[in-house]
Design a protein around this motif. Sequence first.
Motif, PDB file in Angstrom:
ATOM      1  N   GLU A  32       0.810  -1.220   0.000  1.00 35.04           N
ATOM      2  CA  GLU A  32       0.000   0.000   0.000  1.00 35.04           C
ATOM      3  C   GLU A  32       0.845   1.272   0.000  1.00 35.04           C
ATOM      4  OE1 GLU A  32      -2.881  -0.346   3.119  1.00 35.04           O
ATOM      5  OE2 GLU A  32      -3.679  -2.196   2.270  1.00 35.04           O
ATOM      6  N   GLY A  33       1.879   1.286  -0.814  1.00 33.47           N
ATOM      7  CA  GLY A  33       2.685   2.485  -0.997  1.00 33.47           C
ATOM      8  C   GLY A  33       3.931   2.583  -0.156  1.00 33.47           C
ATOM      9  N   LYS A  34       4.208   1.560   0.636  1.00 31.26           N
ATOM     10  CA  LYS A  34       5.461   1.597   1.394  1.00 31.26           C
ATOM     11  C   LYS A  34       6.633   1.736   0.420  1.00 31.26           C
ATOM     12  CE  LYS A  34       8.172  -0.693   4.933  1.00 31.26           C
ATOM     13  NZ  LYS A  34       8.245  -1.791   5.898  1.00 31.26           N
ATOM     14  N   ALA A  47      12.584   6.987 -17.331  1.00 34.01           N
ATOM     15  CA  ALA A  47      13.103   6.953 -15.970  1.00 34.01           C
ATOM     16  C   ALA A  47      12.352   5.879 -15.199  1.00 34.01           C
ATOM     17  CB  ALA A  47      12.938   8.301 -15.282  1.00 34.01           C
ATOM     18  N   VAL A  48      13.098   5.116 -14.418  1.00 30.07           N
ATOM     19  CA  VAL A  48      12.527   4.100 -13.539  1.00 30.07           C
ATOM     20  C   VAL A  48      12.967   4.468 -12.127  1.00 30.07           C
ATOM     21  CG1 VAL A  48      12.327   1.645 -13.032  1.00 30.07           C
ATOM     22  CG2 VAL A  48      12.785   2.387 -15.383  1.00 30.07           C
ATOM     23  N   TYR A  49      11.990   4.630 -11.245  1.00 33.32           N
ATOM     24  CA  TYR A  49      12.269   5.038  -9.876  1.00 33.32           C
ATOM     25  C   TYR A  49      11.795   3.983  -8.896  1.00 33.32           C
ATOM     26  CZ  TYR A  49      12.573   9.837 -11.707  1.00 33.32           C
ATOM     27  OH  TYR A  49      12.908  10.963 -12.406  1.00 33.32           O
ATOM     28  N   VAL A  50      12.519   3.860  -7.796  1.00 29.42           N
ATOM     29  CA  VAL A  50      12.042   3.127  -6.630  1.00 29.42           C
ATOM     30  C   VAL A  50      11.897   4.171  -5.531  1.00 29.42           C
ATOM     31  CG1 VAL A  50      12.531   1.356  -4.911  1.00 29.42           C
ATOM     32  CG2 VAL A  50      13.147   0.964  -7.309  1.00 29.42           C
ATOM     33  N   ILE A  51      10.670   4.281  -5.028  1.00 32.45           N
ATOM     34  CA  ILE A  51      10.315   5.307  -4.056  1.00 32.45           C
ATOM     35  C   ILE A  51       9.900   4.629  -2.752  1.00 32.45           C
ATOM     36  CG2 ILE A  51       8.726   7.226  -3.578  1.00 32.45           C
ATOM     37  CD1 ILE A  51      10.583   7.690  -6.021  1.00 32.45           C
ATOM     38  N   ARG A  52      10.285   5.225  -1.632  1.00 34.04           N
ATOM     39  CA  ARG A  52       9.841   4.712  -0.332  1.00 34.04           C
ATOM     40  C   ARG A  52       8.902   5.734   0.302  1.00 34.04           C
ATOM     41  NH1 ARG A  52      14.401   3.112   3.315  1.00 34.04           N
ATOM     42  NH2 ARG A  52      14.854   5.318   3.181  1.00 34.04           N
ATOM     43  N   TYR A  54       6.229   7.321  -0.478  1.00 35.32           N
ATOM     44  CA  TYR A  54       5.798   8.478  -1.280  1.00 35.32           C
ATOM     45  C   TYR A  54       6.786   9.643  -1.258  1.00 35.32           C
ATOM     46  CZ  TYR A  54       1.404   5.928  -1.114  1.00 35.32           C
ATOM     47  OH  TYR A  54       0.447   4.953  -1.204  1.00 35.32           O
ATOM     48  N   ASP A  55       8.043   9.398  -0.922  1.00 40.10           N
ATOM     49  CA  ASP A  55       9.059  10.450  -0.897  1.00 40.10           C
ATOM     50  C   ASP A  55       9.681  10.586  -2.288  1.00 40.10           C
ATOM     51  OD1 ASP A  55      10.988  12.310  -0.341  1.00 40.10           O
ATOM     52  OD2 ASP A  55      12.067  11.080   1.118  1.00 40.10           O
ATOM     53  N   LEU A  60      14.953   6.021  -3.744  1.00 37.04           N
ATOM     54  CA  LEU A  60      15.956   5.053  -3.290  1.00 37.04           C
ATOM     55  C   LEU A  60      16.856   4.634  -4.442  1.00 37.04           C
ATOM     56  CD1 LEU A  60      13.827   2.688  -1.039  1.00 37.04           C
ATOM     57  CD2 LEU A  60      15.388   4.493  -0.322  1.00 37.04           C
ATOM     58  N   LEU A  61      16.275   4.554  -5.639  1.00 36.23           N
ATOM     59  CA  LEU A  61      17.005   4.128  -6.829  1.00 36.23           C
ATOM     60  C   LEU A  61      16.395   4.832  -8.034  1.00 36.23           C
ATOM     61  CD1 LEU A  61      19.188   2.157  -7.950  1.00 36.23           C
ATOM     62  CD2 LEU A  61      17.350   0.492  -8.252  1.00 36.23           C
TER      63      LEU A  61
END
Length: 88
Positions: A32-34, A47-52, A54-55, A60-61
């Motif tokens: 759920e968005g963690k 662009a491919v993002y890893v977000i923690r 919703y920041d 993160l990547l």
Amino acid sequence: MFDDIDFSPGIITFNETRDLDQEDIFQVSYFEGKYTLDVGWYRNEFAVYVIRAYDWENPLLEKRCTEAGMLHALVQECSVYVGDILSR
């Protein structure tokens, strides 16, 4: 386009891979968005993002490419990255 990638336990929340020239292309949400894996087209590159949590200001990547043929490998790499985080 990413059918062969295992995103579990994530849930695909957005999938518009037919049109690769738009900002929002693909997104997977974990717990759920963690964590979020996001794919988009920004200023003439993918662009491919890893977000923690919703920041979006502090991914993160972040991986980028200009060729659609490279996008699958970047999404796979980011999926493995999230899997590694979740297995800790």
